[in-house]
Design an enzyme around this catalytic site. Structure first.
Site, PDB file in Angstrom:
ATOM      1  N   GLY A   1       0.738  -1.108  -0.003  1.00 25.96           N
ATOM      2  CA  GLY A   1       0.095   0.095   0.086  1.00 25.96           C
ATOM      3  C   GLY A   1       0.917   1.312   0.076  1.00 25.96           C
TER       4      GLY A   1
ATOM      5  N   ALA B   1      -0.423   6.119   4.577  1.00 23.23           N
ATOM      6  CA  ALA B   1       0.223   5.252   5.797  1.00 23.23           C
ATOM      7  C   ALA B   1       1.563   4.508   5.145  1.00 23.23           C
ATOM      8  CB  ALA B   1      -0.867   4.475   6.091  1.00 23.23           C
ATOM      9  N   GLY B   2       1.181   3.831   3.984  1.00 28.38           N
ATOM     10  CA  GLY B   2       2.134   3.364   3.258  1.00 28.38           C
ATOM     11  C   GLY B   2       3.602   4.107   3.213  1.00 28.38           C
TER      12      GLY B   2
ATOM     13  N   PHE C   1     -13.636  21.469  13.006  1.00 32.55           N
ATOM     14  CA  PHE C   1     -14.225  20.398  12.684  1.00 32.55           C
ATOM     15  C   PHE C   1     -15.062  19.869  13.524  1.00 32.55           C
ATOM     16  CE2 PHE C   1     -13.017  17.579   8.794  1.00 32.55           C
ATOM     17  CZ  PHE C   1     -12.656  18.654   7.612  1.00 32.55           C
TER      18      PHE C   1
ATOM     19  N   ASP D   1      -8.827  -5.324   0.657  1.00 34.45           N
ATOM     20  CA  ASP D   1      -7.961  -6.615   0.306  1.00 34.45           C
ATOM     21  C   ASP D   1      -7.001  -6.815   1.655  1.00 34.45           C
ATOM     22  OD1 ASP D   1      -8.676  -5.330  -1.954  1.00 34.45           O
ATOM     23  OD2 ASP D   1      -6.724  -5.595  -3.211  1.00 34.45           O
TER      24      ASP D   1
ATOM     25  N   GLN E   1     -18.674   4.347   9.595  1.00 31.64           N
ATOM     26  CA  GLN E   1     -18.719   5.538   9.519  1.00 31.64           C
ATOM     27  C   GLN E   1     -19.756   5.903   8.413  1.00 31.64           C
ATOM     28  OE1 GLN E   1     -16.024   8.999   9.642  1.00 31.64           O
ATOM     29  NE2 GLN E   1     -16.974   8.886  11.647  1.00 31.64           N
TER      30      GLN E   1
ATOM     31  N   HIS F   1     -20.832   9.434   6.691  1.00 27.59           N
ATOM     32  CA  HIS F   1     -20.570  10.751   6.776  1.00 27.59           C
ATOM     33  C   HIS F   1     -22.014  11.524   6.220  1.00 27.59           C
ATOM     34  CE1 HIS F   1     -18.781  14.523   5.624  1.00 27.59           C
ATOM     35  NE2 HIS F   1     -17.698  14.106   5.777  1.00 27.59           N
TER      36      HIS F   1
ATOM     37  N   LEU G   1     -18.653  12.877  -1.842  1.00 22.88           N
ATOM     38  CA  LEU G   1     -18.407  13.710  -0.372  1.00 22.88           C
ATOM     39  C   LEU G   1     -18.254  15.187  -0.574  1.00 22.88           C
ATOM     40  CD1 LEU G   1     -17.734  13.053   2.664  1.00 22.88           C
ATOM     41  CD2 LEU G   1     -15.497  13.910   1.855  1.00 22.88           C
TER      42      LEU G   1
ATOM     43  N   THR H   1     -17.275  17.945   1.879  1.00 22.56           N
ATOM     44  CA  THR H   1     -16.328  17.881   2.997  1.00 22.56           C
ATOM     45  C   THR H   1     -16.858  18.420   3.992  1.00 22.56           C
ATOM     46  OG1 THR H   1     -14.201  18.609   3.864  1.00 22.56           O
ATOM     47  CG2 THR H   1     -15.036  19.821   2.070  1.00 22.56           C
ATOM     48  N   GLU H   2     -16.869  17.973   5.115  1.00 23.66           N
ATOM     49  CA  GLU H   2     -16.982  18.651   6.602  1.00 23.66           C
ATOM     50  C   GLU H   2     -16.507  20.194   6.552  1.00 23.66           C
ATOM     51  OE1 GLU H   2     -16.986  15.650   9.799  1.00 23.66           O
ATOM     52  OE2 GLU H   2     -16.175  17.101  11.068  1.00 23.66           O
TER      53      GLU H   2
ATOM     54  N   ARG I   1     -19.742  12.981  13.778  1.00 25.10           N
ATOM     55  CA  ARG I   1     -20.636  12.381  12.504  1.00 25.10           C
ATOM     56  C   ARG I   1     -21.564  11.684  12.702  1.00 25.10           C
ATOM     57  NH1 ARG I   1     -15.135  11.731   8.663  1.00 25.10           N
ATOM     58  NH2 ARG I   1     -15.010  14.136   8.011  1.00 25.10           N
TER      59      ARG I   1
ATOM     60  N   HIS J   1     -18.389   6.003   4.359  1.00 26.57           N
ATOM     61  CA  HIS J   1     -17.400   6.742   4.098  1.00 26.57           C
ATOM     62  C   HIS J   1     -16.035   6.050   4.666  1.00 26.57           C
ATOM     63  CE1 HIS J   1     -15.030  10.546   3.841  1.00 26.57           C
ATOM     64  NE2 HIS J   1     -14.785  10.636   5.062  1.00 26.57           N
TER      65      HIS J   1
ATOM     66  N   ARG K   1     -15.237   7.761  14.170  1.00 28.56           N
ATOM     67  CA  ARG K   1     -13.850   8.525  14.045  1.00 28.56           C
ATOM     68  C   ARG K   1     -14.303  10.219  13.864  1.00 28.56           C
ATOM     69  NH1 ARG K   1     -11.397  11.133   9.404  1.00 28.56           N
ATOM     70  NH2 ARG K   1     -12.944   9.728   7.831  1.00 28.56           N
TER      71      ARG K   1
ATOM     72  N   SER L   1      -8.269  10.965  10.635  1.00 31.69           N
ATOM     73  CA  SER L   1      -7.740   9.695   9.918  1.00 31.69           C
ATOM     74  C   SER L   1      -6.398  10.232   9.170  1.00 31.69           C
ATOM     75  CB  SER L   1      -8.561   9.312   8.822  1.00 31.69           C
ATOM     76  OG  SER L   1      -8.287   8.341   8.052  1.00 31.69           O
ATOM     77  N   LEU L   2      -6.082  11.272   8.626  1.00 29.83           N
ATOM     78  CA  LEU L   2      -4.915  11.350   7.932  1.00 29.83           C
ATOM     79  C   LEU L   2      -3.876  11.625   9.121  1.00 29.83           C
ATOM     80  CD1 LEU L   2      -5.618  14.380   5.437  1.00 29.83           C
ATOM     81  CD2 LEU L   2      -5.608  11.794   5.231  1.00 29.83           C
TER      82      LEU L   2
HETATM   83  C1  LIG Z   1     -13.600  11.423  -0.361  1.00 28.63           C
HETATM   84  C2  LIG Z   1     -12.830  11.323   1.056  1.00 28.63           C
HETATM   85  C3  LIG Z   1     -12.408  12.345   1.865  1.00 28.63           C
HETATM   86  C4  LIG Z   1     -11.661  12.324   3.095  1.00 28.63           C
HETATM   87  N1  LIG Z   1     -11.148  13.220   3.735  1.00 28.63           N
HETATM   88  C5  LIG Z   1     -10.369  13.143   4.907  1.00 28.63           C
HETATM   89  C6  LIG Z   1     -10.068  14.321   5.449  1.00 28.63           C
HETATM   90  O1  LIG Z   1     -10.086  15.603   5.118  1.00 28.63           O
HETATM   91  N2  LIG Z   1      -9.129  13.990   6.432  1.00 28.63           N
HETATM   92  C7  LIG Z   1      -8.962  13.018   7.190  1.00 28.63           C
HETATM   93  O2  LIG Z   1      -8.398  12.855   8.155  1.00 28.63           O
HETATM   94  N3  LIG Z   1      -9.368  11.878   6.490  1.00 28.63           N
HETATM   95  C8  LIG Z   1     -10.126  11.803   5.354  1.00 28.63           C
HETATM   96  N4  LIG Z   1     -10.620  10.715   4.749  1.00 28.63           N
HETATM   97  C9  LIG Z   1     -10.045   9.596   5.197  1.00 28.63           C
HETATM   98  C10 LIG Z   1      -8.673   9.295   4.767  1.00 28.63           C
HETATM   99  O3  LIG Z   1      -8.502   9.836   3.475  1.00 28.63           O
HETATM  100  C11 LIG Z   1      -8.238   7.789   4.683  1.00 28.63           C
HETATM  101  O4  LIG Z   1      -8.759   6.973   5.836  1.00 28.63           O
HETATM  102  C12 LIG Z   1      -6.916   7.699   4.577  1.00 28.63           C
HETATM  103  O5  LIG Z   1      -6.559   8.496   3.522  1.00 28.63           O
HETATM  104  C13 LIG Z   1      -6.592   6.341   3.898  1.00 28.63           C
HETATM  105  O6  LIG Z   1      -5.222   6.138   3.816  1.00 28.63           O
HETATM  106  P1  LIG Z   1      -4.215   4.648   3.815  1.00 28.63           P
HETATM  107  O7  LIG Z   1      -2.897   5.163   3.480  1.00 28.63           O
HETATM  108  O8  LIG Z   1      -4.666   3.816   4.938  1.00 28.63           O
HETATM  109  O9  LIG Z   1      -5.043   3.904   2.481  1.00 28.63           O
HETATM  110  P2  LIG Z   1      -5.322   4.493   0.897  1.00 28.63           P
HETATM  111  O10 LIG Z   1      -4.647   6.106   0.844  1.00 28.63           O
HETATM  112  O11 LIG Z   1      -6.492   3.990   0.724  1.00 28.63           O
HETATM  113  O12 LIG Z   1      -3.865   3.480   0.232  1.00 28.63           O
HETATM  114  C14 LIG Z   1      -4.057   2.250   0.223  1.00 28.63           C
HETATM  115  C15 LIG Z   1      -3.241   1.776  -0.826  1.00 28.63           C
HETATM  116  O13 LIG Z   1      -3.018   0.334  -0.595  1.00 28.63           O
HETATM  117  C16 LIG Z   1      -2.771  -0.272  -2.127  1.00 28.63           C
HETATM  118  N5  LIG Z   1      -3.491  -1.584  -2.371  1.00 28.63           N
HETATM  119  C17 LIG Z   1      -4.823  -1.751  -1.692  1.00 28.63           C
HETATM  120  N6  LIG Z   1      -5.026  -3.428  -1.919  1.00 28.63           N
HETATM  121  C18 LIG Z   1      -3.744  -3.522  -2.590  1.00 28.63           C
HETATM  122  C19 LIG Z   1      -3.509  -4.927  -3.130  1.00 28.63           C
HETATM  123  N7  LIG Z   1      -4.275  -5.997  -2.908  1.00 28.63           N
HETATM  124  N8  LIG Z   1      -2.195  -5.038  -3.690  1.00 28.63           N
HETATM  125  C20 LIG Z   1      -1.349  -3.979  -3.830  1.00 28.63           C
HETATM  126  N9  LIG Z   1      -1.752  -2.679  -3.376  1.00 28.63           N
HETATM  127  C21 LIG Z   1      -2.936  -2.706  -2.779  1.00 28.63           C
HETATM  128  C22 LIG Z   1      -3.477   0.901  -2.862  1.00 28.63           C
HETATM  129  O14 LIG Z   1      -2.939   0.757  -4.022  1.00 28.63           O
HETATM  130  C23 LIG Z   1      -3.107   2.237  -2.071  1.00 28.63           C
HETATM  131  O15 LIG Z   1      -1.687   2.441  -2.498  1.00 28.63           O
HETATM  132  C24 LIG Z   1     -11.281  10.860   3.615  1.00 28.63           C
HETATM  133  C25 LIG Z   1     -11.662   9.996   2.638  1.00 28.63           C
HETATM  134  C26 LIG Z   1     -12.424  10.021   1.789  1.00 28.63           C
HETATM  135  C27 LIG Z   1     -13.092   8.953   0.913  1.00 28.63           C
END
Ligand SMILES: Cc1cc2nc3c(=O)[nH]c(=O)nc-3n(C[C@H](O)[C@H](O)[C@H](O)COP(=O)(O)OP(=O)(O)OC[C@H]3O[C@@H](n4cnc5c(N)ncnc54)[C@H](O)[C@@H]3O)c2cc1C
Length: 562
Positions: free
Chosen positions: A10, A14-15, A113, A210, A229, A231, A241, A243-244, A275, A340, A375, A380-381
């Site tokens: 990923g 986070a990754g 927020f 996954d 959750q 939203h 979305l 945004t909040e 929320r 969401h 949350r 989350s970020l």
């Molecule tokens: C529209 C929207 C707006 C948001 N706004 C906010 C905000 O303003 N503030 C906040 O705090 N949170 C917000 N959130 C929540 C937040 O964005 C997410 O919870 C967070 O970005 C998730 O990050 P992540 O790194 O965990 O996963 P992701 O960014 O989803 O990354 C997942 C990674 O895993 C990889 N991956 C997945 N499955 C596989 C597989 N089988 N094989 C190889 N690679 C794989 C993908 O390619 C990707 O690179 C929002 C969410 C949404 C949907």
């Protein structure tokens, strides 16, 4: 065969944060993503990231808001870590080049927020995730000596040795279909959430759970899976979305009678209650006949000065115009609660360690648990970055003291066989898309803002049937180059596994807490349910439920009002 100290699956926030921190600790790193890293779903994050950075704010206040927001299900030791480390994380981002908004005095500016007792959300207009993800990716590219990027590689399975330790993963190169064992001393799952198992959702097509399913299948415990959750402000039909940040800037919620109904439900916070509270209020207005005929209520962004909307909320100006035909600077837009985020995920400690040795998880795939039953927006970020960094550092430190495990290459043959079997399925079964639609609509009907035993039991029966149907859903593409048909078939299996754990968790928790609102069990019941529901695999694929305590450090549960 790729062989690394730390394998990261990923490349969202986070990754990427985990990769940088593991590399800084001296480890060799592989980072795998099924899409180009900057297309990871983190790119969609809009409103901002929380940190108690202003001198008049405090990490304790941020932590208390988070505990209260979680409806007291969040683990307070982990929440303390996240909120304490937030200011340094924010400054790290600023120093590597994230262009956070600055106010008239030139200082970093904040917006309010939901559920927060201070305006502590830092932002880049309404493209905060996009801005952070791109800057982290620049850092990743600067470290090519230590970090190997595998872009458009799809992880199919996690690998374990005879002692049950995770030793890496099998991945498929999407460009040509080749399968490889990725050998690793430690593995970090950072593969995001599972929004696509609902329809509609704010989450993109790639968010298919996954990693949650892969970890579950090899015996890792999941936690708080019932906590999904909704939203408060999404567009009807497509789930996009709003945004909040809009409510943070001053937008109001109105029912069809023109009433600012949040006054009734949250007299102190109005639209900026947490929320779960706002979504329930909206759904109640809609269910009791005070919504619009299209099953929505209205968000009135005209309360925000037009100039400010055009400056700080420009993406939702575009969304309103392009997807609803509404100029949000001049008229209210119809919205409703929509799926969401998942608060639950793979159970980890605050260094990202799961219950499977040498397997870590961080970001939305994980449940640390800092969000508990609900949350707070913009937490989350923060979670992805703080626990991404901590996981990277811990996984690297451990890896640097271990020999490289020997790779069980024979497992590739099993995966190959599985993929060939998918391609050879006879045509005539149900389409993958049809099964996915039914799953999404089922979850949105029965496992949504309000839940009860009858609906959840129906959902469980449907999910079990769909699991069976999915095993013979035919694919059209039998080629090896970018075969998205095969990937969709594999992802469908993950989604169904994850859906079942959500439904089983929701059936189990017989109370109202956070996002789990059981109309057949009114009220929060701390005596019986102030505990986490853990789910692991039992035999072939039946979820096994167990419980674990909630960690309370200093905030005893209280009645939750806003
Ligand atoms: C529209 C929207 C707006 C948001 N706004 C906010 C905000 O303003 N503030 C906040 O705090 N949170 C917000 N959130 C929540 C937040 O964005 C997410 O919870 C967070 O970005 C998730 O990050 P992540 O790194 O965990 O996963 P992701 O960014 O989803 O990354 C997942 C990674 O895993 C990889 N991956 C997945 N499955 C596989 C597989 N089988 N094989 C190889 N690679 C794989 C993908 O390619 C990707 O690179 C929002 C969410 C949404 C949907």
């Amino acid at each position: 065969m790729p062989s690394h100290d730390v394998l990261i699956i990923g490349a969202g926030l986070a990754g990427q944060r985990a990769a940088l921190s593991a590399a800084e600790s001296g480890a060799s790193v592989a980072i795998v993503s099924k899409v180009h890293p900057v297309r990871s779903h983190s790119v969609a994050a809009a409103g901002g990231i929380n940190a108690a950075l202003n001198p008049e704010d405090s990490w304790e206040s941020h932590a208390f808001d988070t505990v209260k927001g979680s409806d007291y299900l969040g683990d307070q030791d982990a929440i303390e870590i996240m909120c304490r480390e937030a200011p340094d994380e924010l400054l790290y981002l600023e120093h590597i080049g994230v262009t956070f908004h600055r106010n008239e005095t030139g200082h970093l500016g904040t917006r309010a927020f939901g559920g927060a007792s201070a305006a502590r959300t830092y932002y880049v207009a309404d493209i905060t995730g996009h801005a952070i993800l791109h800057v982290l990716y620049e850092q990743l590219m600067k470290r090519t000596e230590q970090i190997d990027r595998y872009e458009e590689w799809f992880t199919t399975d996690l690998l374990q040795d005879d002692e049950g330790r995770c030793t890496g993963a099998i991945c498929r190169d999407l460009r040509d279909g080749a399968l490889e064992v990725f050998n690793a001393k430690t593995t970090i799952l950072a593969s995001g959430g599972c929004g696509q198992l609902y329809k509609p959702t704010t989450n993109g097509l790639i968010v298919t759970g996954d990693g949650i399913a892969q970890a579950y299948r090899i015996g890792a415990k999941l936690m708080d899976m019932e906590m999904v959750q909704y939203h408060p402000t999404t567009l009807a039909g497509n789930g996009l979305l709003i945004t909040e940040g809009a409510r943070g800037e001053g937008a109001w919620l109105l029912n069809a009678e023109g009433d600012r109904f949040m006054e009734k439900y949250a007299p102190n916070k109005f639209e900026l209650a947490s929320r779960d509270v706002v979504s329930r209020a909206e759904q109640t207005e809609i269910n009791e006949g005070r919504g619009f005929p299209d099953g929505t209520v209205a968000l009135d962004i005209t309360k925000v000065p037009r100039r400010r909307t055009l400056e700080a909320l420009r993406e939702i100006v575009n969304i309103g115009r392009d997807f609803a035909g509404v100029d949000i600077t001049r008229e209210p837009i119809h919205i409703l609660p929509g799926m969401h985020y998942i608060m639950g995920g793979i159970k980890t400690d605050s260094d990202g360690q799961t219950t499977v040795p040498h397997l870590y998880a961080a970001g939305e795939v994980a449940c640390v648990s800092v969000h508990g039953g609900n949350r707070l927006g913009a937490n989350s970020l923060l979670d992805t970055l703080v626990f991404g960094r901590r996981s990277g550092a811990h996984a690297a430190a451990r890896a640097l003291q271990m020999p490289m495990p020997s790779a069980p290459t024979s497992r590739v043959a099993d995966t190959e066989k599985h993929i060939v079997a998918i391609m050879n399925r006879p045509t005539g079964g149900r389409r993958i898309g049809a099964i996915k639609n039914e799953l999404g609509e089922t979850m949105n009907e029965y496992v949504a803002v309000f839940r009860d035993e009858a609906g959840l039991t129906t959902a469980h029966e449907i999910v079990r049937r769909l699991k069976d149907e999915a095993t013979h859903a035919a694919v059209d593409d039998r080629g090896s180059v970018f075969n998205q048909d095969v990937i969709a078939a594999i992802e469908l299996g993950y989604m169904l596994d994850v859906a079942e754990t959500i439904v089983v968790g929701a059936l189990e928790r017989r109370e109202c807490r956070g996002a789990q609102w059981r109309i057949d069990y009114p009220g929060r019941n701390d005596e019986e349910w102030l505990k986490h529901i853990d789910i692991s695999v039992n035999g072939a694929d039946v979820p096994l439920v167990s419980f674990s305590p909630v960690t309370i450090t200093r905030w005893q549960p209280e009645e939750r009002t806003y």
